[in-house]
Design a protein around this motif. Sequence first.
Motif, PDB file in Angstrom:
ATOM      1  N   UNK A  31      50.209  42.577  43.151  1.00 41.65           N
ATOM      2  CA  UNK A  31      48.972  43.238  42.745  1.00 41.65           C
ATOM      3  C   UNK A  31      47.814  42.688  43.549  1.00 41.65           C
ATOM      4  N   UNK A  32      47.059  43.576  44.150  1.00 44.82           N
ATOM      5  CA  UNK A  32      45.922  43.178  44.985  1.00 44.82           C
ATOM      6  C   UNK A  32      44.635  43.421  44.196  1.00 44.82           C
ATOM      7  N   UNK A  33      43.902  42.335  43.882  1.00 45.29           N
ATOM      8  CA  UNK A  33      42.676  42.505  43.109  1.00 45.29           C
ATOM      9  C   UNK A  33      41.547  43.036  43.989  1.00 45.29           C
ATOM     10  N   UNK A  39      45.415  35.427  46.234  1.00 48.61           N
ATOM     11  CA  UNK A  39      46.526  36.376  46.388  1.00 48.61           C
ATOM     12  C   UNK A  39      46.968  36.412  47.849  1.00 48.61           C
ATOM     13  N   UNK A  40      46.006  36.385  48.760  1.00 46.19           N
ATOM     14  CA  UNK A  40      46.316  36.390  50.190  1.00 46.19           C
ATOM     15  C   UNK A  40      47.173  35.182  50.569  1.00 46.19           C
ATOM     16  N   UNK A  41      46.815  34.016  50.063  1.00 48.45           N
ATOM     17  CA  UNK A  41      47.604  32.803  50.326  1.00 48.45           C
ATOM     18  C   UNK A  41      49.005  32.920  49.761  1.00 48.45           C
ATOM     19  N   UNK A  42      49.115  33.494  48.568  1.00 54.41           N
ATOM     20  CA  UNK A  42      50.410  33.698  47.927  1.00 54.41           C
ATOM     21  C   UNK A  42      51.278  34.637  48.767  1.00 54.41           C
ATOM     22  N   UNK A  43      50.685  35.746  49.235  1.00 54.71           N
ATOM     23  CA  UNK A  43      51.418  36.732  50.049  1.00 54.71           C
ATOM     24  C   UNK A  43      51.878  36.091  51.363  1.00 54.71           C
ATOM     25  N   UNK A  44      51.005  35.318  51.991  1.00 56.13           N
ATOM     26  CA  UNK A  44      51.385  34.638  53.249  1.00 56.13           C
ATOM     27  C   UNK A  44      52.597  33.739  53.054  1.00 56.13           C
ATOM     28  N   UNK A  54      47.047  48.183  44.524  1.00 58.61           N
ATOM     29  CA  UNK A  54      45.790  48.026  43.799  1.00 58.61           C
ATOM     30  C   UNK A  54      46.083  47.700  42.341  1.00 58.61           C
ATOM     31  N   UNK A  55      45.527  46.589  41.857  1.00 60.08           N
ATOM     32  CA  UNK A  55      45.787  46.197  40.471  1.00 60.08           C
ATOM     33  C   UNK A  55      44.566  46.362  39.576  1.00 60.08           C
ATOM     34  N   UNK A  56      43.548  47.087  40.048  1.00 61.22           N
ATOM     35  CA  UNK A  56      42.381  47.301  39.182  1.00 61.22           C
ATOM     36  C   UNK A  56      42.831  47.963  37.882  1.00 61.22           C
TER      37      UNK A  56
END
Length: 137
Positions: A55-57, A71-76, A91-93
Motif C-alpha cells: 500500500x502506497x500512502x 514505505x519506500x525503504x520497505x519496498x527497496x 494507492x492505499x488512501x
Amino acid sequence: MRVMAFDYGTKRIGIAVTDPLQIIATALTTVHPEEIWLFLADYLQREEVETFVVGKPLQMDGSDSESGQHVLGFVRKLKKLYPHVPVAEIDERFTSKMASAVIAQSGKKKSKRQEKGLVDTVSATIILQSYMQKKGF
C-alpha cells in the motif's frame, strides 16, 4: 502461488494473502516492522508468493505522504532480499477508514474494533482486494 499484501506502518505491518488459486484475499497477521524480515523468511520457506503488493500512502492530491519514505525503504529492501518476486504498489488512501467501517459492520465488540492490529490486517486485505480487482482476478 499466493499474492501477499502489506499495509506498512512504523509500529505495525498488516499482512494479507490470497489462497494459492488467487481467488480469496484473507487477513494473515500483524507484525512489528523489526520482525518483518524474519517473518517473511519463515513464511516464504513454506509458501510460494508470486507478487508482493504494498500500500502506497498518498496525499489527497496524489502526491507522496510523509510516511511514504518509510514505505519506500520497505519496498527497496523487499526488492533487494527477494529480487525474484515482483513488487506492486497500490494507492492505499482510505483503506484504514474502510477497514474501520468493515470492522464496525461486522458486529464485533467496541474493544475488539479498536484494536489497531485488526485495522491493519483488514487494511492489508482491502489493499490486496484492490490489486486483485485491477488485475482482473
